[in-house]
Scaffold this active site. Structure first.
Site, short mmCIF file in Angstrom:
data_model
loop_
_atom_site.label_atom_id
_atom_site.label_comp_id
_atom_site.label_asym_id
_atom_site.label_seq_id
_atom_site.Cartn_x
_atom_site.Cartn_y
_atom_site.Cartn_z
N THR A 8 0.91 -1.19 -0.20
CA THR A 8 0.06 -0.13 -0.03
C THR A 8 0.72 1.14 -0.16
O THR A 8 2.14 1.34 0.46
CB THR A 8 -0.90 0.03 1.33
OG1 THR A 8 -0.23 0.07 2.38
CG2 THR A 8 -1.93 -1.11 1.33
N TYR A 162 1.22 11.82 14.21
CA TYR A 162 1.90 10.52 13.35
C TYR A 162 2.61 9.59 14.23
O TYR A 162 2.17 8.44 14.07
CB TYR A 162 2.97 11.34 12.54
CG TYR A 162 3.79 10.33 11.85
CD1 TYR A 162 3.32 9.46 10.54
CD2 TYR A 162 5.22 9.94 12.03
CE1 TYR A 162 3.79 8.65 9.84
CE2 TYR A 162 5.77 9.04 11.20
CZ TYR A 162 5.23 8.45 10.09
OH TYR A 162 5.84 7.53 9.42
#
Length: 252
Positions: A8, A162
């Site tokens: 991905t 993140y």
């Protein structure tokens, strides 16, 4: 069995995802990759996924891709359905796609946290479990299944969202590995450390270089080489691990 690898987050030639695709195709695997070039602020060539498909087919491999937004709730199902339709049942999943936007004490918001969670956690984890369910049905009693999460960390005060969401992937790696071991699937997380994929400026490079004992900054091929080892049959006994393969990076 003929192996099909899913990767991905492949949108630019100097990204880790693209180099992984090349590495695995060169080693004989068929490749299915996802991309969303419009969401990659470092992607200069918007047609790169089409170019990559041609490059990978030159290895003699079967190749398919899908443009998909991982913030969409149905994205994991779309990905599994498309790889099965175009190539067949996958045995390897590399969760490389990610969302990152600066977030610190002053600009962290619920909306920003949600977007990080949607891409880095929700879609990634659901895709992994869908992959495992499909593997269980397609390869009963099979082995050599692989799930790898690309992760990160460190006390960066400007990357709160993140690092928090990447931390969730680190946390789920051991229990998911235990859950999927009876199916013949190993689950590991790889932290390659700072890797030059287009985001490292000249000034930042000078700051980072002294922190690498080898005298160079990590390159995408470094991560791809480690991943290549993890998917091999000889790595069947390695699971549930968060692997820091960062060249001995001494940064904090």
């Amino acid at each position: 069995m003929k192996q099909i690898a899913m990767i991905t987050g492949v949108s630019r030639p100097n990204g880790i995802g693209a180099v992984i695709c090349h590495k695995l195709a060169a080693e004989g695997l068929d490749i299915f990759f996802t991309h969303l070039t419009s969401a990659d602020i470092y992607a200069e060539e918007k047609n790169y996924p089409q170019q990559l498909t041609k490059e990978l087919k030159n290895y003699g491999r079967r190749v398919a891709d899908l443009e998909v937004d991982l913030t969409e709730s149905n994205a994991p199902n779309q990905i599994i359905e498309e790889v099965r339709r175009t190539l067949g049942d996958p045995s390897i999943l590399i969760n490389n796609a990610t969302f990152e936007a600066p977030a610190n004490l002053h600009n962290l918001s619920g909306e920003l946290l949600d977007r990080h969670y949607q891409v880095n956690n929700k879609s990634t984890i659901l895709l992994s479990t869908l992959f495992a369910k499909n593997f269980e049905q397609a390869f009963p009693g099979g082995n050599h299944g692989r799930i790898i999460f690309m992760v990160s960390g460190g006390p960066d005060p400007n990357n709160l969202a993140y690092i928090a969401t990447k931390g969730m992937l680190k946390a789920i790696t051991p229990p998911l590995a235990v859950n999927l071991a009876p199916l013949g699937i190993t689950v590991n997380a790889l932290d390659p450390g700072p890797t030059d994929t287009g985001w490292i400026t000249a000034s930042l490079q000078q700051q980072l270089l002294p922190l690498f004992p080898a005298g160079r900054i990590g390159q995408p091929i470094d991560a791809a080489n480690i991943l290549s080892l993890l998917i091999k049959e000889e790595a069947d006994w390695l699971t549930g691990q968060v692997i820091e393969a960062n060249g001995g990076f001494m940064g904090k």
